[in-house]
Design a protein around this motif. Sequence first.
Motif, PDB file in Angstrom:
ATOM      1  N   LEU A 305      20.029 -43.555 -43.287  1.00 23.84           N
ATOM      2  CA  LEU A 305      20.368 -44.699 -44.131  1.00 23.84           C
ATOM      3  C   LEU A 305      20.998 -45.805 -43.286  1.00 23.84           C
ATOM      4  N   GLN A 334      16.324 -37.466 -51.542  1.00 27.40           N
ATOM      5  CA  GLN A 334      15.908 -38.732 -50.935  1.00 27.40           C
ATOM      6  C   GLN A 334      15.419 -39.708 -52.000  1.00 27.40           C
ATOM      7  N   ASN A 335      14.685 -39.220 -52.997  1.00 26.85           N
ATOM      8  CA  ASN A 335      14.200 -40.098 -54.068  1.00 26.85           C
ATOM      9  C   ASN A 335      15.359 -40.739 -54.822  1.00 26.85           C
ATOM     10  N   ASP A 338      16.956 -43.308 -52.656  1.00 22.05           N
ATOM     11  CA  ASP A 338      16.098 -44.497 -52.571  1.00 22.05           C
ATOM     12  C   ASP A 338      16.292 -45.393 -53.786  1.00 22.05           C
ATOM     13  N   ASN A 339      16.405 -44.779 -54.972  1.00 25.16           N
ATOM     14  CA  ASN A 339      16.662 -45.579 -56.177  1.00 25.16           C
ATOM     15  C   ASN A 339      18.003 -46.296 -56.081  1.00 25.16           C
ATOM     16  N   ARG A 341      19.563 -47.188 -53.323  1.00 28.48           N
ATOM     17  CA  ARG A 341      19.500 -48.236 -52.289  1.00 28.48           C
ATOM     18  C   ARG A 341      18.762 -49.476 -52.774  1.00 28.48           C
ATOM     19  N   ARG A 342      17.837 -49.308 -53.719  1.00 30.74           N
ATOM     20  CA  ARG A 342      17.073 -50.467 -54.199  1.00 30.74           C
ATOM     21  C   ARG A 342      17.938 -51.443 -54.987  1.00 30.74           C
ATOM     22  N   GLU A 394       8.006 -49.551 -56.631  1.00 28.70           N
ATOM     23  CA  GLU A 394       8.155 -48.297 -57.358  1.00 28.70           C
ATOM     24  C   GLU A 394       6.885 -47.979 -58.127  1.00 28.70           C
TER      25      GLU A 394
END
Length: 431
Positions: A305, A334-335, A338-339, A341-342, A394
């Motif tokens: 990250l 990780q998914n 990722d959400n 971080r968006r 996405e």
Amino acid sequence: MIYKKIIPSSLLGRSLIIVFAPILILVVLTTFIFYQTSWSIISKRLAQSVVADINVIVKLIDQNLKPEAIQIAKNDFKMDVIYKKDTDLNPLSFRPQRGILTRRLQQSLEELERPFFYDLSNLEKGAAIAIQLNNDLLIISVHKDRLYNESAFVFLLWMFFASLILLLLSYLFMKGQIRPLKRLAIIAETFGRGLDAPELKGSGSLEIRQTTNAFNQMRTRIKRFLKQRTDMLAGVSHDLRTPLTRMKLQLSLMKDDDAKKELEYDIKEMTAMLNSYVSFVRGETPETIENIQLNNLIKNICQNLDREKYEITETYSRKIDTSGRPLQIKRAIQNILDNARRYASKIQIDVSANNDECFISISDNGPGIPEKNYEDVFKPFFTLDPSRNKMKGESGLGMTISRDIIRSHGGDIKLSPSSIGGLKTVINLPI
């Protein structure tokens, strides 16, 4: 309720209660009835027999036949007689006891119409009976066989041990009947966690065999359905990549820059969707179960990250070990990251555990999700804002894949408001 705390929770314990409770009640009632009737009658007859013999001895002594009375008492009546002249009865030297035998003996001795006292405190050595004869005292030691019948207690002991043997046989039989159910529960839990559970062989009673066969059929249908779904997604993803590749080649030959940019955006969006499908298919492919050091796994994920762009904090309560498919669990975490971080700039990761489960809490300071949509975000292709999600790249499968992976490991994912203003995602996994 109180009875729920007393009754065992296991099927074996409840089955033993069903079998043993009537036996216990029968033994108690039989003992009570025997004690109140048969034992009372036996004690009465034994006491009357002893007192009748004592009456013979007393009459012989009254007739000045004391030597003959002592001889008859010893040889024929199993009694030892001590004759004390000029001695009064001293009740304090005897210790009478309570019980049916005591009552029956007292009732029989009262028929002599003479002062008496008795001591049954040491029945193993016999009973001591004292009778006042005018100014003299007659002390008689009665052998225990004259007042005590062991056959009655042998019957009670036989009934007690027979009940224990029946309980033991019932326990062994019920344990054999419940063993297939335990195997079925273990296999069902293993299969529910996404592990490769073997097919069960039917054993036990007819109902248990029917349940086992039904589970085997369900297991076969579920595995066939999962394979068909995986094969279909893999085939669709593969087939769509070929026209996308041709479109990219044709796009490189276009001269209209405006149209080219729009088409490039659409192709990137379709490529991102295909990558999500492929990731979903990978989650269905077999992977070896391994021991996982959860702290190290999360640290490896966080190393990739961008800590300059995001404020990331990690907290670990203790060293946590679990088991599962490392790549799948890594993909699920990780998914979720990722959400976060968006839409957020601050992410907090907290890892804790108790005796049975471990918890991975991921909180962010993003815009969050309305509570009414907490379950909707786990549905395939669901997006809160389609236009915004397209801009973020996405496809609506990230949370679906994560929950499928975590649930296949026997855990779950829960959403709640974050203390730092965004969304809090809690993953729980069995240890």
